[in-house]
Design an enzyme around this catalytic site. Sequence first.
Site, mmCIF file in Angstrom:
data_model
loop_
_atom_site.group_PDB
_atom_site.id
_atom_site.type_symbol
_atom_site.label_atom_id
_atom_site.label_comp_id
_atom_site.label_asym_id
_atom_site.label_seq_id
_atom_site.Cartn_x
_atom_site.Cartn_y
_atom_site.Cartn_z
ATOM 1 N N LEU A 55 0.520 -1.658 0.381
ATOM 2 C CA LEU A 55 -0.067 -0.019 0.407
ATOM 3 C C LEU A 55 1.066 1.827 0.021
ATOM 4 O O LEU A 55 1.748 1.247 1.133
ATOM 5 C CB LEU A 55 -0.812 -0.338 0.719
ATOM 6 C CG LEU A 55 -2.079 1.169 1.412
ATOM 7 C CD1 LEU A 55 -2.839 0.881 -0.214
ATOM 8 C CD2 LEU A 55 -2.385 1.065 2.528
ATOM 9 N N ASP A 56 1.137 2.259 -0.932
ATOM 10 C CA ASP A 56 2.076 3.287 -1.110
ATOM 11 C C ASP A 56 2.019 4.119 0.314
ATOM 12 O O ASP A 56 1.104 4.422 0.634
ATOM 13 C CB ASP A 56 1.108 4.386 -2.701
ATOM 14 C CG ASP A 56 2.108 5.252 -2.934
ATOM 15 O OD1 ASP A 56 2.145 6.005 -2.500
ATOM 16 O OD2 ASP A 56 3.188 4.574 -4.205
ATOM 17 N N PRO A 57 3.076 4.479 0.823
ATOM 18 C CA PRO A 57 2.965 5.245 1.404
ATOM 19 C C PRO A 57 1.984 6.673 1.323
ATOM 20 O O PRO A 57 2.211 7.243 2.497
ATOM 21 C CB PRO A 57 4.524 6.239 1.324
ATOM 22 C CG PRO A 57 5.092 5.179 0.493
ATOM 23 C CD PRO A 57 4.850 3.786 -0.281
ATOM 24 N N LEU A 58 1.379 7.011 0.377
ATOM 25 C CA LEU A 58 0.953 7.967 0.541
ATOM 26 C C LEU A 58 -0.676 7.529 0.438
ATOM 27 O O LEU A 58 -1.154 8.703 0.411
ATOM 28 C CB LEU A 58 1.186 8.728 -1.192
ATOM 29 C CG LEU A 58 2.144 9.546 -1.274
ATOM 30 C CD1 LEU A 58 2.177 9.835 -2.981
ATOM 31 C CD2 LEU A 58 2.371 10.695 -0.400
ATOM 32 N N ALA A 59 -0.744 6.704 0.486
ATOM 33 C CA ALA A 59 -2.154 5.939 0.533
ATOM 34 C C ALA A 59 -1.892 5.509 2.235
ATOM 35 O O ALA A 59 -1.433 5.071 3.010
ATOM 36 C CB ALA A 59 -2.413 4.984 -0.168
#
Length: 347
Positions: free
Chosen positions: A52-56
Amino acid sequence: MRPNAARPARLPRRALHGVLLLDKPLGWTSNDALQKVKGMMRAEKAGHTGTLDPLASGLLPLCLGAATKFSQVSLDADKTYRATLQLGETRVGGDREGEVLLRRPEALAALDAPRLEAACAALRGPQWQTPPMQSALKHEGRALYDYARAGIEIAREPRRITVHSLDIRLWQADTLEIEVRVSKGTYIRQLAEDLGEALGCGAHLAGLRRLASGPVDLDAALTLEALQALTPVEREARLLPPDVLLADWPAHMLDTEDAARFLTGLRRRVKAADAEGVRVYGPPPPAAWAAGRRAPVFLGSARIVAGELIPLRLLSPPEVQALAEGPGPMPERPPDDPVRVAPALAG
């Protein structure tokens, strides 16, 4: 610390088995979150079920011990996201961290509700999607996002994906919030860019939150802060059984004799319809039975072909024992199972 001072003893790792649903915070990588939780739980073995992307933010199922055997099921499952799109502006990488490429305020001003609904409708269903450069896909051993940071573009093959649902949650000026349920391998930042192009005004992903992965959802997830506030016993009690990742698969119950043979990897004859994947259960081991824990115990996954139950991923006897005697409450029996429970698994 003084040169001769004794270092504090490290607490030993434990063989924990189960799934912890984490509400991953913004800015953390999936591996950062995994290592933090693994340390807090003092777990011997742990893994996550897909980056899960750091921006998510949002749902990140973490597998401990025996549950890691079924992490691929969660990787392959449909995912549900709530995404916030910034309309009228495209950026490098398709998210808010990239530099602005193009602003189209005139096209945004001309946007109306019928056009927005039509564009969303056109993106529903099966389609081909080219993965973005800002992804963890590998090329010659390096993630694509490494090449992107170096300004190198790599050719990518389109993938077949399915957007099962795409619903508008909010539209206000240049902000659009949508909720989508998508198949494995779908990139929401690319979906946001595709929607922006369909609208003619461009868009980039301004925020993303995962709400569900297969049969598990964010409602049962804990934040890192909430997990830290619990005692070790309370943390362990929040572990869900490994079969929660397979909760939307059919269940099949074996008696004592067949369960013991199934755990050795042998196929069993069953009276059941063909199925690509089933959860398999058997009676609890003798010690659990004697202790009053008589609910069926999860043995592993299998498929059914022409009346044969074919093992896929199996728990080991110690793992079955640990799950049968674990601290958490156990269901009376798997849903929709034939009740063929003998007194105990063969020892």
